[in-house]
Design an enzyme around this catalytic site. Sequence first.
Site, PDB file in Angstrom:
ATOM      1  CB  ALA A  14      -0.953   0.011   1.195  1.00 52.01           C
ATOM      2  CE1 TYR A 152      14.051  -3.213   9.054  1.00 47.25           C
ATOM      3  CE2 TYR A 152      16.328  -2.447   8.835  1.00 47.25           C
ATOM      4  CZ  TYR A 152      15.095  -2.734   8.270  1.00 47.25           C
ATOM      5  OH  TYR A 152      14.895  -2.548   6.923  1.00 47.25           O
TER       6      TYR A 152
END
Length: 264
Positions: A14, A152
């Site tokens: 998106a 991360y």
Amino acid sequence: MQIKDKKAIVTGAASGLGLAFSKELLRNGAATIILVDIQETEGKAIAEKLNSEFGKKRAIFLHCDVTKNSEFDATFKEAVNILGGLDILINNAGVVNEQNFAKAVEVNVTAVIRGSLLATQQMGKDTGGKGGVIVNVSSIAGLQAIPNCPIYSTTKHAIIGFSRSFSQPYHYQRTGVRILVLCPELTDISVSENSSTNENFQCPDLIEIEKNIHPQRVENVAHGLVYAIRCAQNGSIWVSEEGKPVYEVQLPDTLPAKTKIEDN
């Protein structure tokens, strides 16, 4: 693999890289793209925009939280049914969250593994498929130590480890599914999206890292993705940085030779 007339699923589609990937695949002739994302309003709007640009029903949005296993399974099945098959999966959904490591692992690692297994079940020659391509999106942070964002970095290392293992001849000779890894540096979109209010970007030290980085445009990474799909060998790892063409990096498959310690 040529992209023309191929059917693809892109997760995290998106916005950011996922949107750039979807556009580039359509620009190169992909028949239909299923856009999978948790951002429902944005996803529906993006699908409409892509269909306006590339033609009706070329992009279809499906809402999904990839951290919910049953929901991901059902969405994947629906996507394949809509497409009438599957040729390409882009495992792109990802978060930077140093404060909630469980979420980072669920999105960046578990969902990538799950998506890869689901795609292989659909595309694998051993299960009646024609083979295909899976691109797992890691990061430059998966190739080096990042002390500012250790969670991360760890999740992105995991993507590389899984992809290298899952692409070995033991699997590939049976499935015919190529597994590729794309490692982009920070992009202009990821930098602009980073804020303390965005739950997908929770790394207080990231702002300090960004001060020394000139982020590249997402379009450059998308060009690299298309090149890898077309030309890259199974199991290869590709880096996209500084707005330049992607390049392959090779990691050792064996441990360094042990140094024998002589007795005094």
